[in-house]
Design a protein around this motif. Structure first.
Motif, short mmCIF file in Angstrom:
data_model
loop_
_atom_site.label_atom_id
_atom_site.label_comp_id
_atom_site.label_asym_id
_atom_site.label_seq_id
_atom_site.Cartn_x
_atom_site.Cartn_y
_atom_site.Cartn_z
N VAL A 199 -19.45 35.33 -35.79
CA VAL A 199 -19.34 34.01 -35.18
C VAL A 199 -17.96 33.86 -34.55
N ILE A 200 -17.93 33.30 -33.34
CA ILE A 200 -16.67 32.95 -32.68
C ILE A 200 -16.61 31.43 -32.58
N ILE A 201 -15.51 30.86 -33.06
CA ILE A 201 -15.31 29.42 -32.94
C ILE A 201 -14.18 29.21 -31.95
N SER A 202 -14.53 28.70 -30.77
CA SER A 202 -13.55 28.53 -29.70
C SER A 202 -12.82 27.20 -29.85
N LEU A 203 -11.53 27.21 -29.61
CA LEU A 203 -10.74 25.97 -29.68
C LEU A 203 -10.52 25.37 -28.29
N LYS A 204 -11.33 25.81 -27.29
CA LYS A 204 -11.06 25.40 -25.90
C LYS A 204 -11.08 23.89 -25.67
N ASN A 205 -11.83 23.15 -26.51
CA ASN A 205 -11.90 21.69 -26.30
C ASN A 205 -10.80 20.91 -27.02
N LEU A 206 -9.94 21.62 -27.76
CA LEU A 206 -8.94 20.92 -28.58
C LEU A 206 -7.62 20.79 -27.82
N GLU B 286 -16.22 30.51 -21.78
CA GLU B 286 -14.93 29.82 -21.87
C GLU B 286 -14.47 29.32 -20.51
N ALA B 287 -15.01 29.90 -19.43
CA ALA B 287 -14.54 29.54 -18.08
C ALA B 287 -15.23 28.30 -17.54
N GLU B 288 -16.27 27.82 -18.24
CA GLU B 288 -16.97 26.62 -17.78
C GLU B 288 -15.99 25.44 -17.77
N GLY B 289 -16.11 24.61 -16.72
CA GLY B 289 -15.24 23.45 -16.64
C GLY B 289 -13.91 23.75 -15.94
N HIS B 290 -13.73 24.99 -15.50
CA HIS B 290 -12.51 25.36 -14.78
C HIS B 290 -12.86 25.85 -13.37
N GLU B 291 -11.86 25.79 -12.48
CA GLU B 291 -12.07 26.30 -11.12
C GLU B 291 -11.66 27.76 -11.05
N ILE B 292 -12.62 28.61 -10.67
CA ILE B 292 -12.35 30.04 -10.59
C ILE B 292 -12.24 30.45 -9.12
N THR B 293 -11.22 31.21 -8.80
CA THR B 293 -11.08 31.76 -7.45
C THR B 293 -11.05 33.27 -7.54
N ALA C 71 -16.41 34.51 -39.49
CA ALA C 71 -16.03 33.90 -38.21
C ALA C 71 -14.59 34.27 -37.83
N LYS C 72 -14.32 34.22 -36.53
CA LYS C 72 -12.95 34.33 -36.02
C LYS C 72 -12.72 33.15 -35.08
N ILE C 73 -11.48 32.67 -35.11
CA ILE C 73 -11.08 31.59 -34.20
C ILE C 73 -10.66 32.21 -32.87
N LEU C 74 -11.16 31.66 -31.75
CA LEU C 74 -10.76 32.13 -30.42
C LEU C 74 -9.83 31.10 -29.78
N ALA C 75 -8.62 31.55 -29.43
CA ALA C 75 -7.69 30.69 -28.70
C ALA C 75 -7.54 31.28 -27.30
N GLY C 76 -6.49 32.07 -27.03
CA GLY C 76 -6.33 32.68 -25.71
C GLY C 76 -7.21 33.91 -25.52
N PRO D 86 -19.33 43.36 -28.76
CA PRO D 86 -20.47 43.26 -29.66
C PRO D 86 -21.03 41.82 -29.62
N ASP D 87 -22.25 41.65 -30.12
CA ASP D 87 -22.88 40.33 -30.15
C ASP D 87 -22.23 39.39 -31.16
N PHE D 88 -22.24 38.12 -30.86
CA PHE D 88 -21.79 37.11 -31.83
C PHE D 88 -22.37 35.77 -31.42
N ASP D 89 -22.38 34.84 -32.35
CA ASP D 89 -22.75 33.46 -32.03
C ASP D 89 -21.48 32.71 -31.64
N TYR D 90 -21.61 31.77 -30.72
CA TYR D 90 -20.44 31.10 -30.15
C TYR D 90 -20.53 29.60 -30.33
N TYR D 91 -19.47 29.02 -30.84
CA TYR D 91 -19.40 27.56 -30.96
C TYR D 91 -18.10 27.08 -30.31
N ALA D 92 -18.19 25.96 -29.59
CA ALA D 92 -16.98 25.34 -29.04
C ALA D 92 -16.95 23.89 -29.52
#
Lengths: 289, 173
Positions: free
Chosen positions: A50-57, B78-85, A28-33, A4-10
């Motif tokens: 809303v999805i709040i990604s923790l990818k930069n942490l 989420e895959a931006e900034g990573h190397e994808i093969t 909102a939900k927190i996205l980890a893995g 489904p659609d959502f807004d995304y923040y990282a």
């Protein structure tokens, strides 16, 4: 299959993540893995706006410990990072083994310890071993942070004490006085199958006498279940095979597993009896965790 | 964070740079776009297959920074900034990789649907462990389901590549 659609923040850091979560709250939900969250969103079990990604942490991925001090596992540490951590393999092998056995390689590369805890499903494999080792977790919000014993975190399926504006940031495992611990599980396949039942045990042995024991069951109730009756059977006693069987019976009796496609209540109860006996046997034999 | 574009219907698109098989591709994707769909539909890399789409079967396996993951459970943003093969990045200059040749030699392919994922899982294993045991091979492909072969020839194909390369000094053959 689409989401489904959502807004995304990282957000770039934890304080901005907390601010966003404060703003959007339960929307909102927190996205980890993502291995659990995206799966549930595909089935529309969760439909966050809303999805709040923790990818930069990346600081939240660290696993570290000072000698004699608590062990700190960042909430974003993946199951494979936990399974392959030399620190954990050396001092907390029971945690790294639980992470190794819980899912297949692809899932272990993405799934995180924080996600395995916060999703609060009864079959989750990491909470039982962390609870028997006395783990605490840190919850952070714009208001500050608090530490909660993991044993008091769960309230039911998908229900925990975490507030809508809080993020789980780390797991704290205290320095151990226990002499052995383990987590064993049973699934329908060795790989990629949820636990039908699991048992985590930590014991403190003094010769043949069991001085203390903690037993926590997975997939045996709506939340990780402390098997206190089973603990009472062995604490203060000289350990014998008969006593371990009695402890297994007590654990089976106090468990309240549900019937599902993966296993009936009766079947799971009997698994809990056997797994409790085996887990106790294994933890008692081990010289260190 | 990537630039966000909004179209006349108020739909938001994230402008991302994806590094796929060594090339950087600039794409506008919606936040809910899954990596597997972006690879297949926007980049025409249809070697990556879709099976269960729930992270159980492994047919959508790609490598992110050398690690096998299910691309059906990864957001493209989420895959931006990573190397994808992807499987298209395994062979070079129209010449099959040694592991791909080994799959052919050992008849490790029947219907072929699981093969791209199997090869990527095998590549990831051999890259960090050039001489795995049979158990390690079976563990490495445990997230990839094959309904035709019974896995015997797939395991054989991966082990055959390991045997062809000389073990390093001090390593057990």
């Amino acid at each position: 299959m689409y989401l489904p659609d959502f807004d995304y923040y990282a957000p770039p850091d934890l304080s901005e993540a907390c601010r966003l979560l404060r703003e959007f709250g339960s929307r909102a939900k927190i996205l980890a893995g993502g291995t659990d969250l995206l799966h549930k969103m595909k089935h529309e079990e969760f439909t966050p706006e809303v999805i709040i990604s923790l990818k930069n942490l990346s600081a939240l991925r660290e696993i570290r410990s000072e000698p004699g001090q608590d062990l700190l596992i960042g909430a974003l540490a993946t199951q494979n990072e936990i399974a392959n951590s030399s620190l954990l393999q050396e001092k907390y092998r029971s945690i790294s083994e639980a992470a190794w056995n819980m899912a297949n390689n692809q899932i272990r590369h993405m799934g995180t310890i924080g996600g395995n805890i916060v999703n609060a499903v009864p079959s989750a494999d990491l909470p039982p071993i962390l609870i028997v080792l006395g783990a605490r977790i840190t919850l952070v919000s714009t208001e500050g942070e608090r530490t909660v014993p993991l044993e008091e975190f769960f309230l039911g399926v998908h229900k925990t004490v975490i507030r809508d504006d809080e993020i789980l940031t780390q797991v704290i495992v205290p320095a151990q006085t226990t002499t052995g611990s383990t987590y064993i599980r049973f699934g329908l396949r060795k790989s990629g199958a949820l636990a039908i039942a699991g048992v985590a045990v930590a014991v403190t042995m003094e010769g043949e006498i069991c001085r203390s024991a903690r037993i926590v069951l997975a997939a045996a109730a709506p939340l990780p279940l402390r098997a206190r009756q089973a603990e009472q059977v062995i604490v203060g006693q000289r350990v014998t095979p008969g006593l371990l069987e009695q402890a297994g019976l007590a654990a089976a009796q106090e468990s309240r597993p549900r019937s599902s496609i993966r296993g009936s209540t009766e079947y799971r109860r009997d698994l809990i009896r056997v797994l409790t006996r085996r887990a106790l046997h294994k933890a008692i034999q081990k010289e260190h965790i | 964070m990537a630039e966000v574009l909004t179209d006349s219907g108020q739909r938001k698109y994230h402008l991302i740079n994806l590094n796929v098989n060594g090339d950087t591709r600039t794409l506008a994707v919606k936040a809910n776009a899954l990596l597997v769909n972006v690879l297949r539909d926007q980049l025409d890399l249809t070697g990556t297959k879709k099976g269960c789409e729930l992270g159980d079967c492994g047919s959508c396996t790609v490598l992110i920074d050398g690690k096998p993951v299910n691309s059906c459970l990864v957001l493209a943003v989420e895959a931006e900034g990573h190397e994808i093969t992807t499987i298209e990045g395994v062979s070079h200059n129209d010449k099959l990789d040694g592991l791909q040749e080994s799959f052919l030699e050992n008849a490790a392919v029947q219907c072929g649907y699981c093969t791209p994922g199997m090869i990527l899982a095998g590549k990831a294993l051999l890259t960090h462990n050039p001489h795995p045991s049979e158990k390690e091979v079976r563990e490495a492909i445990s997230g990839n389901l094959c309904r035709c072969t019974g896995y015997v020839n797939i395991v054989k194909a991966i082990l055959a590549v390991a045997e062809k390369t000389a073990p390093e000094e001090g390593e057990q053959a």
